[in-house]
Design a protein around this motif. Sequence first.
Motif, PDB file in Angstrom:
ATOM      1  N   LEU A   1       0.816  -1.209   0.000  1.00 18.62           N
ATOM      2  CA  LEU A   1       0.000   0.000   0.000  1.00 18.62           C
ATOM      3  C   LEU A   1       0.850   1.258   0.000  1.00 18.62           C
ATOM      4  O   LEU A   1       0.529   2.244  -0.684  1.00 18.62           O
ATOM      5  N   LEU A   2       1.955   1.237   0.747  1.00 17.85           N
ATOM      6  CA  LEU A   2       2.806   2.430   0.772  1.00 17.85           C
ATOM      7  C   LEU A   2       3.594   2.590  -0.523  1.00 17.85           C
ATOM      8  O   LEU A   2       3.863   3.714  -0.959  1.00 17.85           O
TER       9      LEU A   2
ATOM     10  N   ASP B   1      -7.736   3.232  -0.751  1.00 15.30           N
ATOM     11  CA  ASP B   1      -6.544   2.491  -1.178  1.00 15.30           C
ATOM     12  C   ASP B   1      -5.438   2.516  -0.127  1.00 15.30           C
ATOM     13  O   ASP B   1      -4.334   2.059  -0.390  1.00 15.30           O
ATOM     14  N   ARG B   2      -5.737   3.048   1.049  1.00 16.91           N
ATOM     15  CA  ARG B   2      -4.799   2.966   2.178  1.00 16.91           C
ATOM     16  C   ARG B   2      -5.398   2.173   3.335  1.00 16.91           C
ATOM     17  O   ARG B   2      -4.931   2.274   4.467  1.00 16.91           O
ATOM     18  N   SER B   3      -6.428   1.375   3.049  1.00 16.00           N
ATOM     19  CA  SER B   3      -7.089   0.585   4.085  1.00 16.00           C
ATOM     20  C   SER B   3      -6.576  -0.853   4.086  1.00 16.00           C
ATOM     21  O   SER B   3      -6.421  -1.475   3.024  1.00 16.00           O
TER      22      SER B   3
ATOM     23  N   ALA C   1     -13.422  -4.113  -0.925  1.00 18.75           N
ATOM     24  CA  ALA C   1     -11.999  -3.761  -0.882  1.00 18.75           C
ATOM     25  C   ALA C   1     -11.407  -3.678  -2.278  1.00 18.75           C
ATOM     26  O   ALA C   1     -10.603  -2.783  -2.574  1.00 18.75           O
ATOM     27  N   ARG C   2     -11.802  -4.603  -3.147  1.00 18.23           N
ATOM     28  CA  ARG C   2     -11.270  -4.600  -4.504  1.00 18.23           C
ATOM     29  C   ARG C   2     -11.661  -3.317  -5.222  1.00 18.23           C
ATOM     30  O   ARG C   2     -10.859  -2.715  -5.943  1.00 18.23           O
ATOM     31  N   GLU C   3     -12.877  -2.869  -5.033  1.00 19.35           N
ATOM     32  CA  GLU C   3     -13.332  -1.643  -5.683  1.00 19.35           C
ATOM     33  C   GLU C   3     -12.551  -0.426  -5.193  1.00 19.35           C
ATOM     34  O   GLU C   3     -12.305   0.517  -5.949  1.00 19.35           O
ATOM     35  N   ALA C   4     -12.138  -0.460  -3.911  1.00 22.32           N
ATOM     36  CA  ALA C   4     -11.457   0.697  -3.319  1.00 22.32           C
ATOM     37  C   ALA C   4      -9.940   0.622  -3.428  1.00 22.32           C
ATOM     38  O   ALA C   4      -9.251   1.599  -3.130  1.00 22.32           O
TER      39      ALA C   4
END
Length: 449
Positions: free
Chosen positions: A150-151, A216-218, A242-245
């Motif tokens: 994510l980072l 996208d940072r979850s 989650a996939r959508e975000a």
Amino acid sequence: MRELLTATAQRAIAYLDGLPHRAVAPSAEAVARLRELDIPLPEDPVSPETVLHTLDTYGSPATMGMAGPRFFGFVIGGSLPAALAANWLANAWDQNSAYYNVTPATAVLEQVALRWLLDVLRLPPDCGGAFVTGTSVAHLAALAAARHSLLAKTGWDAEGSGLFGAPPLEVIVGAEAHPTLLKSLAILGLGRKRVLAVPVDSDGAMRLDALPPLTDRSIVCVQAGNVNTGAVDPVQEICRRAREAGAWVHVDGAFGLWAAAAPSRAHLVEGIEDADSWATDAHKWLNVPYDSGIAFVRDPDALRAAMAITADYLPTVSNHRNPGDFTPELSRRARGVEVWAALHSLGRSGLAGMIERTCAHARRFAEALTAAGYEVINDVVLNQVLVSFGSPEKTLRVIQDIQADGTCWCGNTLWQGRTAMRISVISWATTEADVEQSIDAILRMAARD
């Protein structure tokens, strides 16, 4: 060496043979005798035969019968014969299994075991994997990969720059998240107290209506197999959101992940393959010796980036998988050998049968205790049974009495404000006769004034 190892095998066999016939908990006298081990360090060498004799004489009687058929206190299995034998042989090999170029036999066995695991657990076949000590460290490895991934999308190098000044990540867990998950988050610098805890339903599964919007940072940490009830979070829908975000979903599947291998239970974890990482224990439902956990990560490059190291003296260049590139440890025993042996001996049908059988045992406990007038307070979907015998005081008294009786060993828990006996059935060695013997003993204890 030959005579010593032969004597050791004989003592180990005698110990295992005696487990079905002894009290599950050690006696007070056996525990008291452990003080004989608390001696000054010997000034001179002691023969290995004397060391073994002392260890067996004082240690064996003071053990809890966890390897036996009637220990139901925690969600831990025994050791399948093939897995225990493989453990002995692998310990004799004494391979520091980090790099294929040095230890090719164990590296290949672990690679095959990983492929088999992904197959029977119905996970994406291209996942990366790490054989570690247990789910605690599997969380650590998988969530480190999540942090890296994510980072990295924001342009931040988590491994090189640390978290000082890094873009913040949001971690979402269920209110019934296991403490080992929170511990791993703390070690990774993601914090125990910074998590957002989502309320759960009456069986401990995360409530979808309370799930916050994802970004996208979850990182969403879901549970497959609540440690008290066996409940599974609504993983499929959480993964879809989650996939959508662009969020990451991590699964705590310490024991519940194995439901995927059993035809009658696989529906409970439907959609779990859509997550990004998974953590489980092989020393639970696969019944291999301690300690054996596994992390799976959909993106093997993310796991390798979070875990791998190099140095001039390390033989890292290889066309084969280096086990040490995926684990927190560099020096490591070849835990995957026992996993390979267990899966090889069971086969697909044997693994499914073992899971189905222990779930049926749990259901039998629930039915018998309910028929006797006691309250089973969870929906018994897997191998976990929570029983109330009335007041908290009586329930605790029954638990204490059954532990002292020695026929079986069950623990206590506090579930959503209620005191309960927790019965966890997960050992390959447990038979229908063991269940009936244990039920009779529990009912005797509960009938006492």
